[in-house]
Design an enzyme around this catalytic site. Sequence first.
Site, PDB file in Angstrom:
ATOM      1  N   ARG A 159      -9.344  -4.453   3.842  1.00  0.00           N
ATOM      2  CA  ARG A 159      -7.759  -3.996   3.938  1.00  0.00           C
ATOM      3  C   ARG A 159      -6.865  -5.267   3.011  1.00  0.00           C
ATOM      4  NH1 ARG A 159     -10.205  -0.326   5.957  1.00  0.00           N
ATOM      5  NH2 ARG A 159      -9.519   1.176   7.369  1.00  0.00           N
ATOM      6  N   SER A 229      -3.930   4.143  10.670  1.00  0.00           N
ATOM      7  CA  SER A 229      -3.915   2.781  11.436  1.00  0.00           C
ATOM      8  C   SER A 229      -2.603   1.953  11.169  1.00  0.00           C
ATOM      9  CB  SER A 229      -5.091   2.284  11.197  1.00  0.00           C
ATOM     10  OG  SER A 229      -6.568   2.533  11.630  1.00  0.00           O
ATOM     11  N   GLU A 325      -1.409  -3.463  10.058  1.00  0.00           N
ATOM     12  CA  GLU A 325      -2.038  -2.717   8.812  1.00  0.00           C
ATOM     13  C   GLU A 325      -0.373  -2.561   7.428  1.00  0.00           C
ATOM     14  OE1 GLU A 325      -5.269  -0.384   8.208  1.00  0.00           O
ATOM     15  OE2 GLU A 325      -4.208   0.938   6.496  1.00  0.00           O
TER      16      GLU A 325
HETATM   17  P1  FAD Z   1       2.086   3.283  -0.791  1.00  0.00           P
HETATM   18  O1  FAD Z   1       2.260   3.631   0.744  1.00  0.00           O
HETATM   19  O2  FAD Z   1       3.186   3.772  -1.262  1.00  0.00           O
HETATM   20  O3  FAD Z   1       2.521   2.222  -0.776  1.00  0.00           O
HETATM   21  C1  FAD Z   1       1.082   0.592  -0.274  1.00  0.00           C
HETATM   22  C2  FAD Z   1       1.904  -0.030  -0.660  1.00  0.00           C
HETATM   23  O4  FAD Z   1       1.321  -0.471  -2.684  1.00  0.00           O
HETATM   24  C3  FAD Z   1       3.342  -0.777  -1.120  1.00  0.00           C
HETATM   25  O5  FAD Z   1       3.273  -2.062  -0.941  1.00  0.00           O
HETATM   26  C4  FAD Z   1       3.674  -0.407  -2.669  1.00  0.00           C
HETATM   27  O6  FAD Z   1       4.764  -1.088  -3.022  1.00  0.00           O
HETATM   28  C5  FAD Z   1       2.236  -0.782  -3.156  1.00  0.00           C
HETATM   29  N1  FAD Z   1       1.979   0.421  -4.164  1.00  0.00           N
HETATM   30  C6  FAD Z   1       1.904   1.320  -4.540  1.00  0.00           C
HETATM   31  N2  FAD Z   1       1.654   2.018  -5.456  1.00  0.00           N
HETATM   32  C7  FAD Z   1       1.507   0.775  -6.689  1.00  0.00           C
HETATM   33  C8  FAD Z   1       1.057   0.527  -7.772  1.00  0.00           C
HETATM   34  N3  FAD Z   1       0.611   1.644  -8.469  1.00  0.00           N
HETATM   35  N4  FAD Z   1       1.245  -0.386  -7.893  1.00  0.00           N
HETATM   36  C9  FAD Z   1       1.916  -1.806  -7.591  1.00  0.00           C
HETATM   37  N5  FAD Z   1       1.876  -1.460  -5.950  1.00  0.00           N
HETATM   38  C10 FAD Z   1       2.053   0.554  -5.890  1.00  0.00           C
HETATM   39  N6  FAD Z   1      -6.627   3.536   4.666  1.00  0.00           N
HETATM   40  C11 FAD Z   1      -7.128   3.574   4.806  1.00  0.00           C
HETATM   41  O7  FAD Z   1      -7.733   2.236   3.916  1.00  0.00           O
HETATM   42  N7  FAD Z   1      -8.561   4.083   5.745  1.00  0.00           N
HETATM   43  C12 FAD Z   1      -8.233   4.736   6.196  1.00  0.00           C
HETATM   44  O8  FAD Z   1      -9.164   5.741   6.180  1.00  0.00           O
HETATM   45  C13 FAD Z   1      -6.630   5.891   5.858  1.00  0.00           C
HETATM   46  N8  FAD Z   1      -5.933   6.603   6.942  1.00  0.00           N
HETATM   47  C14 FAD Z   1      -4.856   6.859   6.621  1.00  0.00           C
HETATM   48  C15 FAD Z   1      -4.614   8.434   7.296  1.00  0.00           C
HETATM   49  C16 FAD Z   1      -3.100   8.537   7.800  1.00  0.00           C
HETATM   50  C17 FAD Z   1      -3.067  10.400   8.373  1.00  0.00           C
HETATM   51  C18 FAD Z   1      -2.417   7.875   6.958  1.00  0.00           C
HETATM   52  C19 FAD Z   1      -0.936   8.703   6.711  1.00  0.00           C
HETATM   53  C20 FAD Z   1      -2.910   6.821   6.513  1.00  0.00           C
HETATM   54  C21 FAD Z   1      -4.413   6.614   6.980  1.00  0.00           C
HETATM   55  N9  FAD Z   1      -4.169   5.118   5.595  1.00  0.00           N
HETATM   56  C22 FAD Z   1      -5.956   4.698   5.674  1.00  0.00           C
HETATM   57  C23 FAD Z   1      -3.625   4.357   5.015  1.00  0.00           C
HETATM   58  C24 FAD Z   1      -2.544   4.744   3.812  1.00  0.00           C
HETATM   59  O9  FAD Z   1      -3.389   6.294   3.335  1.00  0.00           O
HETATM   60  C25 FAD Z   1      -3.600   4.031   2.636  1.00  0.00           C
HETATM   61  O10 FAD Z   1      -3.161   2.688   2.699  1.00  0.00           O
HETATM   62  C26 FAD Z   1      -3.080   4.622   0.950  1.00  0.00           C
HETATM   63  O11 FAD Z   1      -3.976   3.675   0.534  1.00  0.00           O
HETATM   64  C27 FAD Z   1      -1.276   4.179   0.930  1.00  0.00           C
HETATM   65  O12 FAD Z   1      -1.575   4.982  -1.140  1.00  0.00           O
HETATM   66  P2  FAD Z   1       0.030   5.452  -1.153  1.00  0.00           P
HETATM   67  O13 FAD Z   1       0.565   6.018  -2.186  1.00  0.00           O
HETATM   68  O14 FAD Z   1       0.806   6.305  -0.306  1.00  0.00           O
HETATM   69  O15 FAD Z   1       1.540   3.933  -1.250  1.00  0.00           O
HETATM   70  N1  EPU Z   2     -11.199   3.599  20.196  1.00  0.00           N
HETATM   71  C1  EPU Z   2     -11.262   3.820  21.633  1.00  0.00           C
HETATM   72  N2  EPU Z   2      -9.991   4.072  21.647  1.00  0.00           N
HETATM   73  C2  EPU Z   2      -8.929   4.244  20.905  1.00  0.00           C
HETATM   74  C3  EPU Z   2      -9.660   4.117  19.954  1.00  0.00           C
HETATM   75  C4  EPU Z   2     -10.614   4.015  19.747  1.00  0.00           C
HETATM   76  O1  EPU Z   2     -11.886   3.240  22.274  1.00  0.00           O
HETATM   77  O2  EPU Z   2      -8.017   5.518  21.256  1.00  0.00           O
HETATM   78  C5  EPU Z   2     -12.730   3.052  20.167  1.00  0.00           C
HETATM   79  C6  EPU Z   2     -13.599   4.118  19.128  1.00  0.00           C
HETATM   80  O3  EPU Z   2     -14.284   4.908  20.280  1.00  0.00           O
HETATM   81  C7  EPU Z   2     -14.750   2.980  18.325  1.00  0.00           C
HETATM   82  C8  EPU Z   2     -14.193   2.001  18.036  1.00  0.00           C
HETATM   83  O4  EPU Z   2     -13.508   1.856  19.199  1.00  0.00           O
HETATM   84  O5  EPU Z   2     -15.828   2.516  19.799  1.00  0.00           O
HETATM   85  C9  EPU Z   2     -13.704   2.508  16.599  1.00  0.00           C
HETATM   86  O6  EPU Z   2     -12.195   3.905  16.437  1.00  0.00           O
HETATM   87  P1  EPU Z   2     -13.101   4.884  14.647  1.00  0.00           P
HETATM   88  O7  EPU Z   2     -13.832   4.660  14.813  1.00  0.00           O
HETATM   89  O8  EPU Z   2     -12.175   5.651  15.641  1.00  0.00           O
HETATM   90  O9  EPU Z   2     -12.302   3.804  13.561  1.00  0.00           O
HETATM   91  P2  EPU Z   2     -10.840   2.344  13.808  1.00  0.00           P
HETATM   92  O10 EPU Z   2     -11.212   1.297  13.406  1.00  0.00           O
HETATM   93  O11 EPU Z   2     -10.190   2.691  15.279  1.00  0.00           O
HETATM   94  C10 EPU Z   2     -10.849   2.615  11.342  1.00  0.00           C
HETATM   95  C11 EPU Z   2     -10.180   2.527  10.245  1.00  0.00           C
HETATM   96  C12 EPU Z   2      -9.070   3.985   9.961  1.00  0.00           C
HETATM   97  C13 EPU Z   2     -11.019   4.878   9.618  1.00  0.00           C
HETATM   98  C14 EPU Z   2     -11.900   4.784  11.061  1.00  0.00           C
HETATM   99  C15 EPU Z   2     -12.996   5.163  10.120  1.00  0.00           C
HETATM  100  C16 EPU Z   2      -8.928   0.027  10.274  1.00  0.00           C
HETATM  101  C17 EPU Z   2      -7.448  -0.652  10.841  1.00  0.00           C
HETATM  102  N3  EPU Z   2      -8.661   1.618  10.630  1.00  0.00           N
HETATM  103  O12 EPU Z   2     -10.269   2.719  12.542  1.00  0.00           O
HETATM  104  O13 EPU Z   2      -8.402   3.979   8.619  1.00  0.00           O
HETATM  105  O14 EPU Z   2     -10.398   5.837   9.023  1.00  0.00           O
HETATM  106  O15 EPU Z   2     -12.396   3.226  11.187  1.00  0.00           O
HETATM  107  O16 EPU Z   2     -13.715   4.342   9.341  1.00  0.00           O
HETATM  108  O17 EPU Z   2     -10.060  -0.133   9.626  1.00  0.00           O
HETATM  109  C18 EPU Z   2      -6.261   3.482   8.276  1.00  0.00           C
HETATM  110  O18 EPU Z   2      -6.416   2.083   7.841  1.00  0.00           O
HETATM  111  O19 EPU Z   2      -5.190   4.047   8.754  1.00  0.00           O
HETATM  112  C19 EPU Z   2      -7.250   3.773   8.847  1.00  0.00           C
HETATM  113  C20 EPU Z   2      -6.866   5.395   9.062  1.00  0.00           C
END
Ligand code: FAD
Ligand code: EPU
Length: 342
Positions: A159, A229, A325
């Site tokens: 991250r 997250s 995050e």
């Molecule tokens: P924004 O939120 O618009 O911007 C994020 C940051 O980047 C801000 O500081 C912004 O100023 C800067 N920025 C944006 N674009 C540019 C650019 N072109 N140049 C310079 N700076 C810029 N993240 C994960 O890693 N894994 C996941 O599984 C994951 N699951 C998610 C699930 C949900 C339901 C949600 C809502 C979010 C999740 N995220 C996850 C977080 C998010 O999707 C990522 O961080 C994504 O990359 C953000 O993209 P965005 O375009 O919305 O960025």
């Molecule tokens: N867990 C619990 N209770 C909960 C949630 C999770 O016990 O309420 C336990 C699960 O059972 C598992 C462990 O925690 O043993 C990890 O959970 P999970 O696999 O759901 O993933 P996570 O660590 O909670 C991370 C990323 C997600 C990404 C998933 C899948 C971060 C901060 N989050 O979540 O990214 O989608 O793994 O790879 O690293 C995001 O960054 O916004 C995001 C959604």
Amino acid sequence: MSNTLKPFHTFGIDVSAQHIVIADSAADIVSAWQSAQSAQQPALIVGEGSNLLFLDDFSGTVILNRIEGIRIEEDSNNWLLHVGAGENWHHLVEFTLQQGIPGLENLALIPGCVGSSPIQNIGAYGREIKDVCAYVDCINLQTSEVFRLNAEQCQFAYRDSIFKHEYKDRVAIVAVGFQLPKQWVPLITYGDLTQLAKDSVTPQQIFDAVCHMRRTKLPDPAIQGNAGSFFKNPVVDTLTTETLIQHYPTIPHYPQLDGSVKLAAGWLIDQCGLKGSRVGGAAVHQKQALVLVNDDNATSEDVVRLAHKVRQLVGEKFNVWLEPEVRFIGRQGEVSAVETIA
Ligand code: FAD
Ligand code: EPU
């Protein structure tokens, strides 16, 4: 004049900006950035606002990156993609699979733009951007100089990347290059993916399984505002891990290559009995404790107070102090998320 930001971020908090500019090109971004500077106002580049918490109205210009374009080339071993920073990430994943180009399927359904993906090195289900990124094209916001960083220069980590540090507020990302090997190797080591048949699994099956897991666990921002997250998974040393295992033998822990150990913040929060816990309109998600949701017209203050409570209770129980995050944006620009909730 004020403009609502509600359609441009996923937390659904009712905030506004002085100006909102849609930028279709690198030149548009720089021009909007420099106009704001000349007017002595802050500017913020936003993709789809899926990793942001606006604490207040933004007293400057929000620049929405909408640079489009997907170009596909190949050499004998790899597919090479050059993608405009404003393209939607999930659309790219779907499009590549439709073209018979695998490699991004584990990263399906992550919200946001392609240009934001390197910033926090997005990751899910065992894959991170760092594994597939060839380069990131940037433009210097002061000088308009365009330059390319290779993956190593991006300093990707969990991250994290150079874009959160040295290049923060200095560059706009305008395009990202991906290198996807034609010799596809399935990555099915995480969660339910381990149940797929190693010898016959297809990229589409992995895509479907990832989408299914995400749809079952994570709230849809269109229905319930959130930014994924809310906290990062904490990375601790082996001594801390051993002490925790003595007290909590079932604690999930993932040893990292550098000797450190990643813990599951969701599990720590869950163990504090916080699922469903509320402050005002903000709540800890019932199915995934790592996600804070806007359940009922939450204000940013509700979210901050809930995040403080979560961090405090987890810290007191486990002596592990969570860090957000999500990026916190104040009136003048980004502020320290940890200090805001401490
Ligand atoms: P924004 O939120 O618009 O911007 C994020 C940051 O980047 C801000 O500081 C912004 O100023 C800067 N920025 C944006 N674009 C540019 C650019 N072109 N140049 C310079 N700076 C810029 N993240 C994960 O890693 N894994 C996941 O599984 C994951 N699951 C998610 C699930 C949900 C339901 C949600 C809502 C979010 C999740 N995220 C996850 C977080 C998010 O999707 C990522 O961080 C994504 O990359 C953000 O993209 P965005 O375009 O919305 O960025
Ligand atoms: N867990 C619990 N209770 C909960 C949630 C999770 O016990 O309420 C336990 C699960 O059972 C598992 C462990 O925690 O043993 C990890 O959970 P999970 O696999 O759901 O993933 P996570 O660590 O909670 C991370 C990323 C997600 C990404 C998933 C899948 C971060 C901060 N989050 O979540 O990214 O989608 O793994 O790879 O690293 C995001 O960054 O916004 C995001 C959604």
